[in-house]
Design a protein around this motif. Structure first.
Motif, mmCIF file in Angstrom:
data_model
loop_
_atom_site.group_PDB
_atom_site.id
_atom_site.type_symbol
_atom_site.label_atom_id
_atom_site.label_comp_id
_atom_site.label_asym_id
_atom_site.label_seq_id
_atom_site.Cartn_x
_atom_site.Cartn_y
_atom_site.Cartn_z
ATOM 1 N N UNK A 31 -0.369 13.405 5.908
ATOM 2 C CA UNK A 31 0.822 12.224 6.518
ATOM 3 C C UNK A 31 1.467 12.024 7.964
ATOM 4 N N UNK A 32 0.414 12.856 8.616
ATOM 5 C CA UNK A 32 0.491 12.587 9.545
ATOM 6 C C UNK A 32 0.414 10.857 10.675
ATOM 7 N N UNK A 33 0.366 10.037 9.612
ATOM 8 C CA UNK A 33 -0.804 8.226 10.047
ATOM 9 C C UNK A 33 1.088 8.081 9.593
ATOM 10 N N UNK A 34 2.056 8.408 8.639
ATOM 11 C CA UNK A 34 2.864 7.309 8.565
ATOM 12 C C UNK A 34 3.829 6.938 9.760
ATOM 13 N N UNK A 35 3.953 5.782 9.870
ATOM 14 C CA UNK A 35 4.898 6.411 10.964
ATOM 15 C C UNK A 35 6.657 6.132 10.667
ATOM 16 N N UNK A 36 7.463 5.847 11.727
ATOM 17 C CA UNK A 36 8.750 6.079 11.347
ATOM 18 C C UNK A 36 9.273 4.686 10.425
ATOM 19 N N UNK A 37 8.298 3.785 10.720
ATOM 20 C CA UNK A 37 8.945 2.431 10.376
ATOM 21 C C UNK A 37 8.324 2.330 8.856
ATOM 22 N N UNK A 38 7.169 3.145 8.736
ATOM 23 C CA UNK A 38 6.966 3.120 7.127
ATOM 24 C C UNK A 38 7.763 3.959 6.140
ATOM 25 N N UNK A 39 8.344 4.589 6.814
ATOM 26 C CA UNK A 39 9.129 5.718 6.361
ATOM 27 C C UNK A 39 10.366 5.138 6.328
ATOM 28 N N UNK A 40 10.735 4.639 6.929
ATOM 29 C CA UNK A 40 12.165 4.121 6.963
ATOM 30 C C UNK A 40 12.401 2.646 5.751
ATOM 31 N N UNK A 41 11.056 2.265 5.600
ATOM 32 C CA UNK A 41 10.821 1.438 4.751
ATOM 33 C C UNK A 41 10.497 1.274 3.608
ATOM 34 N N UNK A 67 -1.830 -1.487 0.636
ATOM 35 C CA UNK A 67 -2.574 0.080 1.004
ATOM 36 C C UNK A 67 -0.647 1.077 1.566
ATOM 37 N N UNK A 68 -1.364 2.573 0.271
ATOM 38 C CA UNK A 68 -1.212 3.244 0.612
ATOM 39 C C UNK A 68 -1.388 4.758 0.900
ATOM 40 N N UNK A 69 -0.529 5.775 1.726
ATOM 41 C CA UNK A 69 -1.174 6.717 2.139
ATOM 42 C C UNK A 69 -1.258 7.914 1.340
ATOM 43 N N UNK A 70 -1.344 8.606 0.719
ATOM 44 C CA UNK A 70 -1.322 9.707 -0.167
ATOM 45 C C UNK A 70 -1.014 10.835 1.540
#
Length: 156
Positions: free
Chosen positions: A26-36, A92-95
């Motif tokens: 979860x911490x590898x996500x950037x705010x850009x990833x989350x927003x998109x 590429x997806x992050x669990x």
């Protein structure tokens, strides 16, 4: 009115869980990833399209160990893994954990769990069955009387 129900309630939230271990990143996500990811989900306001998006980013399997509790009905039947696509990539997806997935999409846990359960049981995408005509034979006599323009006598 139905379109407003599936509008975003607000901007996505950054995960506060802090997971960065073997299972969850979860911490590898950037705010850009989350927003998109959030914008892709809400790009359509149709429930069936949003449900398809959720199913696409969720891996559903039957539980290997159901772990029965006191009641037989409360056993775990579905195991769900949640994935968020990294911005700028196609595959590429992050669990992530359930809480992060729910916070990013801003939908209820129950909606995701019901979708996962129905998808696992049927193997098909669940279809929204709300709306449409509801023929009711109780009112056929009344409808026929109105069409004949004769009052309907009430029976006591």
């Amino acid at each position: 009115m139905d379109q407003l129900r599936y509008d975003p309630p607000g901007p996505p939230e950054y995960p506060c869980c802090g997971h960065l271990n073997k299972s969850f990143k979860c911490r590898k996500l950037t705010m850009r990833d989350i927003k998109e990811f959030h914008e892709n989900f809400y790009s359509t306001r149709a429930k069936n399209s949003q449900d398809a998006f959720i199913i696409k980013h969720v891996k559903v399997t039957s539980a290997k160990r159901p772990r029965p509790k006191k009641k037989l009905t409360s056993t775990k039947k579905v195991s769900t893994n949640y994935y968020i696509r990294v911005s700028g990539t196609e595959k590429f997806c992050i669990r992530v954990c359930q809480q992060t997935f729910v916070n990013v999409l801003q939908v209820s846990r129950k909606r995701i769990q019901n979708l996962a359960r129905k998808f696992l049981n049927t193997g098909r995408m669940p279809v929204d069955k709300r709306g449409g005509a509801r023929p009711n034979p109780l009112y056929d006599k009344k409808k026929a009387a109105i069409k004949r323009k004769r009052p309907l006598l009430k029976h006591s």
